[in-house]
Design an enzyme around this catalytic site. Structure first.
Site, PDB file in Angstrom:
ATOM      1  N   HIS A 155       0.843  -1.206   0.000  1.00 54.05           N
ATOM      2  CA  HIS A 155       0.000   0.000   0.000  1.00 54.05           C
ATOM      3  C   HIS A 155       0.866   1.239   0.000  1.00 54.05           C
ATOM      4  O   HIS A 155       2.080   1.152   0.106  1.00 54.05           O
ATOM      5  CB  HIS A 155      -0.990  -0.028   1.169  1.00 54.05           C
ATOM      6  N   HIS A 200       1.447   3.945   1.916  1.00 51.51           N
ATOM      7  CA  HIS A 200       2.056   4.690   3.016  1.00 51.51           C
ATOM      8  C   HIS A 200       3.583   4.745   2.869  1.00 51.51           C
ATOM      9  O   HIS A 200       4.212   3.774   2.430  1.00 51.51           O
ATOM     10  CB  HIS A 200       1.656   4.078   4.361  1.00 51.51           C
ATOM     11  N   ASP A 252       6.116   4.589   4.749  1.00 50.33           N
ATOM     12  CA  ASP A 252       7.002   3.609   5.387  1.00 50.33           C
ATOM     13  C   ASP A 252       6.958   2.250   4.688  1.00 50.33           C
ATOM     14  O   ASP A 252       7.619   1.311   5.109  1.00 50.33           O
ATOM     15  CB  ASP A 252       6.699   3.471   6.893  1.00 50.33           C
ATOM     16  N   HIS A 253       6.186   2.165   3.583  1.00 48.51           N
ATOM     17  CA  HIS A 253       6.126   0.928   2.793  1.00 48.51           C
ATOM     18  C   HIS A 253       6.678   1.108   1.379  1.00 48.51           C
ATOM     19  O   HIS A 253       6.982   0.129   0.716  1.00 48.51           O
ATOM     20  CB  HIS A 253       4.684   0.400   2.734  1.00 48.51           C
ATOM     21  N   HIS A 271      -7.336  -0.904   5.531  1.00 42.23           N
ATOM     22  CA  HIS A 271      -6.305   0.015   6.036  1.00 42.23           C
ATOM     23  C   HIS A 271      -6.138   1.152   5.024  1.00 42.23           C
ATOM     24  O   HIS A 271      -6.142   2.326   5.379  1.00 42.23           O
ATOM     25  CB  HIS A 271      -5.020  -0.772   6.240  1.00 42.23           C
ATOM     26  N   ASP A 288       0.001  -3.952   6.254  1.00 44.27           N
ATOM     27  CA  ASP A 288      -0.643  -3.434   7.466  1.00 44.27           C
ATOM     28  C   ASP A 288      -2.093  -3.893   7.580  1.00 44.27           C
ATOM     29  O   ASP A 288      -2.916  -3.206   8.185  1.00 44.27           O
ATOM     30  CB  ASP A 288      -0.594  -1.896   7.477  1.00 44.27           C
ATOM     31  N   HIS A 319       5.012  -4.862  10.625  1.00 43.06           N
ATOM     32  CA  HIS A 319       5.436  -4.163  11.853  1.00 43.06           C
ATOM     33  C   HIS A 319       5.561  -5.122  13.033  1.00 43.06           C
ATOM     34  O   HIS A 319       4.821  -6.112  13.122  1.00 43.06           O
ATOM     35  CB  HIS A 319       4.418  -3.079  12.242  1.00 43.06           C
TER      36      HIS A 319
HETATM   37 ZN   LIG Z   1       0.084   1.624   6.493  1.00 40.19          ZN
END
Ligand SMILES: [Zn+2]
Length: 251
Positions: free
Chosen positions: A53, A55, A57-58, A109, A126, A164
């Site tokens: 996805h 975001h 941090d991905h 998410h 996530d 995570h």
């Molecule tokens: Zn995320």
């Protein structure tokens, strides 16, 4: 089957590294530096990137990685992903290091969130965490419930490679939901030992999640009862899920 290991990033992200000999893929490279260091150290050639996805941090490391390696970038077609070469929507089969990987649409998410399934392993970003699930930033409880149900239908031995290290924190909430769940107490002890030794709590197995993750247990009487005490509008799985997720947001 390819080998799976992890590259730690940021505070608690896992970037999964898939290797077959010297060929490599990575899943959700939010940060390029630790990935480049690992590829270099192990003499690996990066062939592809799987993004679950949008975001940061991905996907934050994708541009730097593709500047160094001519890697294919598989990602949700309806989300903004830097450098995506293979837009996906779920239902596709893609080749990853000689293995057939099934792309699953798991919105909730985010609206285009994908999971990647190969026999024995799920890379779910996530969507599902150890003893928890992702927050509903863009999707509805109906969508997330359906996404989790599609994951729950996979073989019980499937290893859950989430993005995570949240398990210990999630377990504190799971115990609040189901204080009498014996499997949960066993998992709390085991995860405590792993984390105290500096080891990851993931991957778990789907069987373990089904026994301890409240978001996969919305049809269990104890979870339904706890949800009703926390404002659930009814006993159906979506209403129970929505109440548990809302409770977790403020836990
Ligand atoms: Zn995320």
């Amino acid at each position: 089957m390819f080998d799976v290991s992890f590259i730690p990033a940021f505070k608690d992200n896992y970037i999964w590294l898939l290797t077959q000999g010297k060929r490599a893929f990575v899943v959700d490279p939010g940060h390029a530096t630790p990935v480049l260091a690992r590829l270099e150290a192990d003499g690996l050639a990066l062939e592809g990137i799987l993004v679950t996805h949008h975001h940061a941090d991905h996907q934050g490391g994708v541009a730097e990685l593709t500047a160094r390696w001519p890697a294919k970038v598989y990602a949700p077609g309806n989300e903004s992903i830097t450098g995506c070469t293979h837009p996906l929507s779920g239902g596709e089969c893609i080749d990853v290091l000689g293995q057939n990987v099934r792309v699953m649409a798991v919105p909730g998410h985010t609206r285009g969130h994908l999971a990647y399934y190969v026999e024995g392993a799920l890379f779910c970003g996530d969507t599902l965490f150890g003893a928890g699930c992702g927050r509903l930033f863009e999707g509805t409880p109906e969508q997330m419930s359906a996404s989790l149900a599609s994951i729950a239908a996979l073989p019980e031995t499937t290893r859950i490679y989430c993005a995570h290290e949240y398990t210990a924190m999630n377990l504190r909430f799971a115990v609040a939901v189901e204080p009498k769940n014996a499997a949960l107490q066993t998992r709390v002890a085991r995860v405590g030992e792993l984390r105290a030794a500096g080891l990851p709590s993931v991957p778990s197995t789907l069987a373990e999640e089904k026994a301890t993750n409240p978001f996969l247990r919305c049809q269990e009487p104890a979870v339904i009862a706890a949800a009703l005490e926390h404002g659930a509008a009814g006993c159906d799985p979506v209403a129970v899920f929505a109440a548990i997720r809302g409770w977790r947001n403020n836990f």
